[in-house]
Write a protein that holds these residues in place. Structure first.
Motif: not given
Length: 160
Positions: A11-16, A29-30, A33-35, A51-56
């Protein structure tokens, strides 16, 4: 998000930023840097990161257009398939192929579509699942992919 990656199930963690839809989750995917498209059955947990702003724009991405910008920028090659009636029936429910099926009176069909060069194995893997009801005519790279899978399956079952 924590997700499992086969075959080791590490398993791994990722900010998305993601919106779960059906079996796949298009998400920004941060790290890359892309979808990207994440399989919902591999997501082990997800939590909000304050800490992350939502991307509409994430909420507005249709499931089959989630990566349209990336695909449009990719180098392409033509994928040509010959389909039996069973192949037509199977792939007409597949959102990656259905709009490209040319149907014939006898129920068989052909698919001609442009695919990204770097996604040949992705498409060949889906065609593998159709079995003898679909035959790859082009590109040679997709045929080679299927041939390599056949060799591995023969080895796995001792059918040399």
């Amino acid at each position: 998000m924590t997700r499992a990656r086969e075959p080791k199930e590490e398993t791994f963690s990722r900010s998305v930023l993601m919106l779960v839809r059906a079996r796949y989750c298009p998400a920004y995917c941060f790290e890359r840097r892309g979808y990207r498209l994440f399989r919902a059955d591999r997501v082990r947990s997800a939590s909000l990161n304050g800490l992350l702003d939502c991307l509409d724009e994430v909420d507005k991405k249709p499931i089959f257009d989630w990566n349209v910008d990336e695909l449009n920028a990719s180098e392409k090659m033509e994928l040509i398939l010959s389909l039996t009636p069973m192949g037509v029936w199977t792939l007409e429910e597949n959102g990656w192929f259905n709009e490209f099926i040319e149907r014939y009176e006898d129920g068989s069909g052909t698919i001609r579509m442009m695919i990204p060069v770097n996604k040949v194995s992705f498409y060949a893997e889906m065609i593998w699942g159709v079995g003898e009801a679909a035959k790859i005519i082009e590109p040679p790279e997709a045929i080679t992919y299927i041939e390599q899978k056949l060799v591995m399956m023969r080895q796995q079952y001792g059918l040399f």
